[in-house]
Design an enzyme around this catalytic site. Structure first.
Site, PDB file in Angstrom:
ATOM      1  N   ALA A  76       0.816  -1.230   0.000  1.00  0.00           N
ATOM      2  CA  ALA A  76       0.000   0.000   0.000  1.00  0.00           C
ATOM      3  C   ALA A  76       0.842   1.269   0.000  1.00  0.00           C
ATOM      4  CB  ALA A  76      -0.942  -0.013   1.202  1.00  0.00           C
ATOM      5  N   VAL A  94       5.612 -10.006   1.857  1.00  0.00           N
ATOM      6  CA  VAL A  94       4.426 -10.864   1.763  1.00  0.00           C
ATOM      7  C   VAL A  94       4.725 -12.252   1.192  1.00  0.00           C
ATOM      8  CG1 VAL A  94       2.715  -9.011   1.688  1.00  0.00           C
ATOM      9  CG2 VAL A  94       3.760  -9.816  -0.453  1.00  0.00           C
ATOM     10  N   TYR A 133       4.900 -13.400 -15.250  1.00  0.00           N
ATOM     11  CA  TYR A 133       3.917 -12.500 -14.631  1.00  0.00           C
ATOM     12  C   TYR A 133       2.495 -13.014 -14.910  1.00  0.00           C
ATOM     13  CZ  TYR A 133       1.567  -8.058 -13.490  1.00  0.00           C
ATOM     14  OH  TYR A 133       0.748  -7.086 -12.964  1.00  0.00           O
ATOM     15  N   SER A 136      -4.429  -9.348 -12.839  1.00  0.00           N
ATOM     16  CA  SER A 136      -4.054  -8.479 -13.964  1.00  0.00           C
ATOM     17  C   SER A 136      -4.712  -8.999 -15.233  1.00  0.00           C
ATOM     18  CB  SER A 136      -2.531  -8.515 -14.165  1.00  0.00           C
ATOM     19  OG  SER A 136      -2.199  -7.946 -15.415  1.00  0.00           O
ATOM     20  N   ALA A 140       1.438 -16.018 -15.492  1.00  0.00           N
ATOM     21  CA  ALA A 140       1.137 -17.231 -14.712  1.00  0.00           C
ATOM     22  C   ALA A 140       0.842 -16.873 -13.258  1.00  0.00           C
ATOM     23  CB  ALA A 140       2.319 -18.196 -14.788  1.00  0.00           C
TER      24      ALA A 140
HETATM   25  P1  NAP Z   1       3.856  -0.416  -7.770  1.00  0.00           P
HETATM   26  O1  NAP Z   1       3.518   1.017  -7.941  1.00  0.00           O
HETATM   27  O2  NAP Z   1       5.164  -0.942  -8.233  1.00  0.00           O
HETATM   28  O3  NAP Z   1       3.647  -0.810  -6.217  1.00  0.00           O
HETATM   29  C1  NAP Z   1       3.943  -2.114  -5.771  1.00  0.00           C
HETATM   30  C2  NAP Z   1       3.689  -2.205  -4.292  1.00  0.00           C
HETATM   31  O4  NAP Z   1       3.954  -3.559  -3.886  1.00  0.00           O
HETATM   32  C3  NAP Z   1       4.598  -1.303  -3.464  1.00  0.00           C
HETATM   33  O5  NAP Z   1       3.849  -0.791  -2.378  1.00  0.00           O
HETATM   34  C4  NAP Z   1       5.676  -2.262  -2.942  1.00  0.00           C
HETATM   35  O6  NAP Z   1       6.210  -1.879  -1.665  1.00  0.00           O
HETATM   36  C5  NAP Z   1       4.842  -3.528  -2.777  1.00  0.00           C
HETATM   37  N1  NAP Z   1       5.660  -4.751  -2.735  1.00  0.00           N
HETATM   38  C6  NAP Z   1       6.487  -5.245  -3.686  1.00  0.00           C
HETATM   39  N2  NAP Z   1       7.062  -6.388  -3.256  1.00  0.00           N
HETATM   40  C7  NAP Z   1       6.583  -6.619  -1.999  1.00  0.00           C
HETATM   41  C8  NAP Z   1       6.813  -7.617  -1.026  1.00  0.00           C
HETATM   42  N3  NAP Z   1       7.640  -8.655  -1.247  1.00  0.00           N
HETATM   43  N4  NAP Z   1       6.163  -7.522   0.168  1.00  0.00           N
HETATM   44  C9  NAP Z   1       5.318  -6.494   0.419  1.00  0.00           C
HETATM   45  N5  NAP Z   1       5.070  -5.505  -0.468  1.00  0.00           N
HETATM   46  C10 NAP Z   1       5.703  -5.576  -1.665  1.00  0.00           C
HETATM   47  O7  NAP Z   1       2.755  -1.335  -8.505  1.00  0.00           O
HETATM   48  P2  NAP Z   1       1.223  -1.057  -8.892  1.00  0.00           P
HETATM   49  O8  NAP Z   1       1.192  -0.755 -10.328  1.00  0.00           O
HETATM   50  O9  NAP Z   1       0.572  -0.177  -7.901  1.00  0.00           O
HETATM   51  O10 NAP Z   1       0.676  -2.557  -8.752  1.00  0.00           O
HETATM   52  C11 NAP Z   1      -0.070  -3.020  -7.636  1.00  0.00           C
HETATM   53  C12 NAP Z   1      -0.635  -4.382  -7.996  1.00  0.00           C
HETATM   54  O11 NAP Z   1      -1.472  -4.270  -9.150  1.00  0.00           O
HETATM   55  C13 NAP Z   1       0.434  -5.410  -8.345  1.00  0.00           C
HETATM   56  O12 NAP Z   1       0.062  -6.676  -7.850  1.00  0.00           O
HETATM   57  C14 NAP Z   1       0.416  -5.416  -9.865  1.00  0.00           C
HETATM   58  O13 NAP Z   1       0.870  -6.632 -10.384  1.00  0.00           O
HETATM   59  C15 NAP Z   1      -1.048  -5.196 -10.118  1.00  0.00           C
HETATM   60  N6  NAP Z   1      -1.338  -4.676 -11.453  1.00  0.00           N
HETATM   61  C16 NAP Z   1      -0.867  -3.457 -11.849  1.00  0.00           C
HETATM   62  C17 NAP Z   1      -1.172  -3.004 -13.119  1.00  0.00           C
HETATM   63  C18 NAP Z   1      -0.726  -1.662 -13.619  1.00  0.00           C
HETATM   64  O14 NAP Z   1      -0.996  -1.372 -14.790  1.00  0.00           O
HETATM   65  N7  NAP Z   1      -0.080  -0.825 -12.813  1.00  0.00           N
HETATM   66  C19 NAP Z   1      -1.946  -3.783 -13.996  1.00  0.00           C
HETATM   67  C20 NAP Z   1      -2.388  -5.023 -13.549  1.00  0.00           C
HETATM   68  C21 NAP Z   1      -2.097  -5.456 -12.278  1.00  0.00           C
HETATM   69  P3  NAP Z   1       7.529  -0.943  -1.502  1.00  0.00           P
HETATM   70  O15 NAP Z   1       7.345   0.194  -2.477  1.00  0.00           O
HETATM   71  O16 NAP Z   1       7.471  -0.507  -0.072  1.00  0.00           O
HETATM   72  O17 NAP Z   1       8.718  -1.792  -1.807  1.00  0.00           O
END
Ligand code: NAP
Length: 242
Positions: free
Chosen positions: A14, A65, A156, A143, A158
């Site tokens: 978050a 996580v 990704y 996603s 999978a």
């Molecule tokens: P983001 O801006 O890169 O944010 C990712 C978040 O996940 C950050 O808060 C990060 O924490 C946290 N994180 C990463 N590895 C972690 C771990 N091992 N333990 C706990 N927290 C962890 O990504 P986003 O675009 O907001 O994506 C959020 C979700 O939506 C993801 O699951 C992504 O696959 C999915 N998604 C995104 C898109 C898109 O277009 N953006 C599309 C489809 C799905 P820190 O920053 O503190 O390291």
């Protein structure tokens, strides 16, 4: 529609992007938030202050996580400070863009553990109290890559397809416990992840990136609805129709 004011949510990942928008949207509804982060303590602490400014309680919780021990401590911290987790958003995730030939076993384990194993571990740690209370909401942020293969590659895709399988299984398993489980399949949402992937909005029928709050709106809808379970909700600008 279900009243959610005063409930407790845990939102993984978050500290920024989609998870941050989800945490803020829930806080605006009066929900107290466990703000999980992995590396960015400053952003998580700032978000907690923003949430408190909205009148809800919040705590930042550093946890990986993909690690069971870390997850167990995280859920315990939320329970001790905010109460049992009633709304769980499995959002934390990473992208790994590579050709099939170049993906290593270590890459596979890291992405599957962070994106998929996490949605098993965190849910397992929260499910006991949800069942006791006979109320719960589980939202898995998958996603569009799960449905189309996507531009990020097989690893990704999978990991995100596995989340949909988990969602179906949770929905069925928990159907008589007042707990719903649903997945959201976003595509191209304007966050750091998309910037790092150098993705372009050209292939999106709406011709633009989505915004994190547009995913958060879908989360609020699913949290307030008691009759929707086992569903996959696309927030994708028309990239995939289901
Ligand atoms: P983001 O801006 O890169 O944010 C990712 C978040 O996940 C950050 O808060 C990060 O924490 C946290 N994180 C990463 N590895 C972690 C771990 N091992 N333990 C706990 N927290 C962890 O990504 P986003 O675009 O907001 O994506 C959020 C979700 O939506 C993801 O699951 C992504 O696959 C999915 N998604 C995104 C898109 C898109 O277009 N953006 C599309 C489809 C799905 P820190 O920053 O503190 O390291």
């Amino acid at each position: 529609m279900t009243e959610i004011k005063g409930k407790t949510a845990l939102v993984t990942g978050a500290s920024k992007g989609i998870g941050k928008a989800i945490a803020l949207a829930l806080a605006k509804e009066g929900v107290h938030i466990g703000v999980n982060y992995h590396s960015d303590a400053g952003s998580a602490e700032n978000l907690c202050k923003q949430i408190e400014g909205l009148g809800a309680k919040a705590i930042p919780i550093k946890a990986d996580v993909s690690d069971a021990a870390s997850v167990s401590v995280m859920v315990q911290e939320v329970e001790e400070n905010l109460g049992p987790v009633e709304i769980l958003v499995n959002n934390a995730g990473i992208a790994h863009k590579d050709e099939l030939e170049n993906i290593t076993e270590a890459d596979w384990d890291r992405v599957i553990d962070t994106n998929l194993k996490s949605a098993f571990l965190v849910t397992q740690a929260c499910i006991g109290t949800m069942k006791q209370q006979q109320w719960g909401r589980i939202i898995n942020i998958s996603s569009v890559a799960a449905q189309t293969g996507g531009v990020t590659g097989p690893l990704y895709a999978a990991s995100k397809a596995g989340m949909i399988g988990l969602t179906h299984s949770y929905a069925l398993f928990l159907i008589n416990d007042g707990i719903t489980a649903n997945a959201i399949t976003p595509a191209l949402i304007e966050t750091d992840m998309v910037k790092e992937l150098k993705a372009s909005p050209d292939k999106i029928p709406m011709g633009r990136f989505g915004q994190p709050n547009e995913v958060a709106d879908a989360v609020i809808m699913l949290v307030k609805n008691a009759y929707m379970t086992g569903q996959t909700v696309g927030v994708n600008g028309g990239l995939y129709f289901s």
